[in-house]
Each structure stands twice: as structure tokens, then as C-alpha cells.
Design a protein around this motif. Sequence first.
Motif, mmCIF file in Angstrom:
data_model
loop_
_atom_site.group_PDB
_atom_site.id
_atom_site.type_symbol
_atom_site.label_atom_id
_atom_site.label_comp_id
_atom_site.label_asym_id
_atom_site.label_seq_id
_atom_site.Cartn_x
_atom_site.Cartn_y
_atom_site.Cartn_z
ATOM 1 N N PRO A 25 10.056 -36.059 -28.013
ATOM 2 C CA PRO A 25 11.435 -36.288 -27.564
ATOM 3 C C PRO A 25 12.389 -36.224 -28.746
ATOM 4 C CG PRO A 25 9.944 -37.971 -26.705
ATOM 5 C CD PRO A 25 9.176 -37.201 -27.744
ATOM 6 N N ASN A 26 13.608 -35.886 -28.480
ATOM 7 C CA ASN A 26 14.638 -35.843 -29.518
ATOM 8 C C ASN A 26 14.932 -37.274 -29.976
ATOM 9 O OD1 ASN A 26 16.930 -35.502 -31.096
ATOM 10 N ND2 ASN A 26 17.839 -33.986 -29.731
ATOM 11 N N ASN A 29 18.340 -38.651 -29.073
ATOM 12 C CA ASN A 29 18.743 -38.792 -27.680
ATOM 13 C C ASN A 29 19.086 -40.253 -27.386
ATOM 14 O OD1 ASN A 29 18.875 -38.768 -24.787
ATOM 15 N ND2 ASN A 29 17.636 -36.915 -24.802
ATOM 16 N N PRO A 58 12.965 -26.773 -20.368
ATOM 17 C CA PRO A 58 13.492 -27.519 -21.502
ATOM 18 C C PRO A 58 13.653 -26.618 -22.723
ATOM 19 C CG PRO A 58 11.712 -28.739 -20.441
ATOM 20 C CD PRO A 58 11.714 -27.371 -19.844
ATOM 21 N N LEU A 85 12.363 -31.660 -28.596
ATOM 22 C CA LEU A 85 13.264 -31.369 -27.472
ATOM 23 C C LEU A 85 14.722 -31.365 -27.921
ATOM 24 C CD1 LEU A 85 11.819 -33.512 -24.545
ATOM 25 C CD2 LEU A 85 12.178 -31.044 -24.494
ATOM 26 N N GLU A 89 15.213 -33.615 -21.561
ATOM 27 C CA GLU A 89 14.264 -34.724 -21.710
ATOM 28 C C GLU A 89 13.857 -35.317 -20.372
ATOM 29 O OE1 GLU A 89 13.596 -38.864 -24.179
ATOM 30 O OE2 GLU A 89 14.732 -37.209 -25.026
ATOM 31 N N ARG A 90 14.763 -35.342 -19.412
ATOM 32 C CA ARG A 90 14.387 -35.869 -18.085
ATOM 33 C C ARG A 90 13.306 -34.990 -17.456
ATOM 34 N NH1 ARG A 90 17.501 -38.848 -14.587
ATOM 35 N NH2 ARG A 90 17.712 -37.119 -13.136
ATOM 36 N N TYR A 92 11.160 -33.178 -19.109
ATOM 37 C CA TYR A 92 9.959 -33.456 -19.903
ATOM 38 C C TYR A 92 9.325 -34.779 -19.477
ATOM 39 C CZ TYR A 92 7.571 -35.336 -24.064
ATOM 40 O OH TYR A 92 6.692 -35.941 -24.931
ATOM 41 N N ARG A 93 10.153 -35.819 -19.305
ATOM 42 C CA ARG A 93 9.611 -37.126 -18.914
ATOM 43 C C ARG A 93 9.001 -37.091 -17.526
ATOM 44 N NH1 ARG A 93 11.055 -41.555 -22.414
ATOM 45 N NH2 ARG A 93 10.042 -42.820 -20.830
#
Length: 460
Positions: A25-26, A29, A58, A85, A89-90, A92-93
Amino acid sequence: MAPRGQFNARQEGQRFLTALKSIAPNPRNLREEWEYLTDEFAEFRHNVESTDELIQDPAVASVNAYVAKYPQYNGAFGPDVEWVLLAGERRYRAQLDLLTPEGKIAVVLRNKLVEQGDFVLLSENGYRKGWDLIQEAQLIDRIRREEGLTYDQILERLGGHPAIKRRSDISKRVALLVLEDGPLRRSIRQGEPGLEPSYLLVTKLKTQERIEEGWALMQAKGITAKAACEILLGETPTAAEVAENPTPAGAGPSSPTASGPDAGLGHAETAGQEQAAATGPAETSGRDRTAGKEGAGFVDETSAGDESRVPAQARPGKLVPRPVGRWAGADLVAGRIDSCVKVVESQTWPKLDDATRFVVVHSILEASAPALDLALQITGGPAESGGDRLSYVADLEASEDGVLRMAYAIALATDELSLRAAGDRLDDRAAGYLARLQSGAGYDTTDYQQALLAVSSTKL
């Protein structure tokens, strides 16, 4: 596993499959864990699972490209991580809950986006849940601090952002950062009460305790932010303001607006602006500024000098009609304030010796409330908290050029207030102020030429 450098051979814009464990993840973010525990996110995850694909892949950058932009994160990623990322991210999550770490998803390589920094996060709106007002404010403030950009430059870089179209859209968001964690801040994070009511509560009520009282009053009585502020400040709201809102408290088109003052703008300017909220003043000079708009409101005849320009809502006293100065029209004021902002932002600030610092600090401490409020509008800085001027100046001194910026803005603000009170004629001081705006910001003095010709010492 191949060394990270090998992956730089991929082409910009290439779509490829990679394991979830290879993506980090970034770290910049701003999303928080609770956002992935909501019913809304559960529905989003279900949609991803049902369609068996993502609407939009993404975007990622290689770890090397990311660390080149943000060296502070060198060594922050695990040995399996090859990609960071940038957007999505959403998505990805959602996949993290559906796949094993070895499961693969499609991503797009966008190393060039890294150079855009937080603008990528702030601008990304398609196929995703947008940022809330607090997150937008945090991103804007981080861009300003790290990239060294002015609000106007940020606005230009944002381009066609659907919600941030004017400078005041930026400054009003940043003003909300003074809010501590509490009911109002949490409500803003969840979509209520909206920008204008939140901004009005912050700029009118000043302290955290009073602001929370205003929000509680809005909810309890179903009234507008303006009515709640007036009640808490001992003023008398109109019947329309206290009528129950058909929309969530303080939100929607029935909400009063603050007519677009900038970040940190205090009572001396906002009180007069609210008079015009019902009629929706027009945008001028690319900003939603109507500070100093004359012809509405009242003044305290017991006050002297520039203080007489402050709307009566800011001070007790006998109310008399406000005088109208020739140079206090909304268009002229907006243009001058825009130029003041440019003049301040164009300065290079020197190191201060002790004697100069002493003089500069005292000029801030002794500034009138209207001059300080207007200087806050010019600098876009945070407002005084609780009226503690000494602590406020101490906070300014923590920044290398904070006190110099504010002192310079106060000097401009004092000249601006003097000009508004000049009536039909200008004096040497007003001419010198206009000359500074013209030389420092290219301000057009055409509207003042006849009056300037009567000033013997300065002709522009």
C-alpha cells in the motif's frame, strides 16, 4: 526472486499480473482502517467478487521509482515487495480479502505518476470512493508544505477537479484542519455537515468547545450553521434560519454560505460576508472573495479608525448604518486581495536578528483585530485559537519565516483597510499601497487613475 531493478524493464503503461504479496500500500495514503470496515466497503468488496474482475486496474510504481521520489521510505518495504500502489487501494484491499498472498491481480505500471506526488491521490475520483473534506485538506496542506506551491498553483495543477474549482474551495478545506478529534470532525469524515456549514462553525466560533456546541445545536434543533453561530454569539437568527432543515443538518442548498473567505479568515471579514449569503454573491477574480463588501450590515459608532469598518456582529455597541467608501466595492476589494496574496508569496524572507524579530513580533501583537483577520486571509494561515495572541505568535515563530510573512501581511492589510475608508479621494498612503500592488503583482490601477492624479507625490 529477481532483483528489483529487473522490473524497471517493464514499459510505462504496461498491464501485467503480479502477486498480491509483491504490492505494498502507498504509505502516504490517508485512508484509515475503519474505512475498510464499513457496510459501504463490504458492498464494494461483494461487487468485486461478483464481477470477478475490477472495473479499473490499480496503478503501481516500482519500489525504485517510489523511493527516488520519497527517499524517506528507503528500506521501508519488505523483500517480497516490488510495487507500490499509487491509485486503487480500495480495489487492492478488496482483493486481499478474496485471494491468498500468492494470488495475482492485474495492475498498470505508472512510474511517471510518482512525480505528480499527492496530486495523484487528490485528483483520483473515477471508480472509487472520494476523499472526505478532512482528507482533502490534509492532502492539500501536505502538497503546499512539501512542494512549496501556493493555493493558486495547486488549483491550476488540479485542473478539472469536480469539487475544487476556486481558491476558496482550497482555503476553506484547509481551515478545517484546526478541528481536533471530536463529534464534528468525525461527522465531516462521514459526509456531514458539508464544507460551508463546517467552515462557518470553525471561523465564527473559533474554539473547539464552542464549535462542538454549534454542531450539537444544529443537530438537536435542525437549524442551519449560521443560526447556531448567532445563537451562541448572542445574536438573533431569522425565522428562516431556525426553521427545521429538510436536508441533513447544515447540508444542501438551504445551508448558508460564508461567501468564500479564505483559510483562517476571522470574524472581522466573515460577519459581513454572511449578509450576502442568501443572494449568493458572484465569483470575482477567480476567487470567492467578498471580504470588505460594503453597503450591508452595521458598524459600532463608538469605535475609531479602521475598527469602524468591522461589521457590528463582531462587536457590541450602538448600531448605525455602515458608511460606503468608493474603493470598497466587492470587485475592487477582491482584485486587491488577490494582489496582496501574490505580493506576500513572492517575497524572499531574510534571517532575523534579535532586534528585528522584537519589532516584527510586536507589530503582530499590536495589530488590530480587523487587520489580523485580513492578514490571515492574505496568508491563508490558521486563525488565532481562543484569542491567545501570544501563543499564536509563538506558533508563527516556529516557522522560519512565519512571523515575517504575517507582519508583512498585516502591513498590507492595514493599508487595505485605510484605502477602504478613503471615500472618494486617495492620499499618499493609499497611492503607495497601490504602487506596491502594481510593482509586486502587476495590479491594474486603471480604476484609480483620476484619484491618483490628485496625489502629488505618487502617480502610477
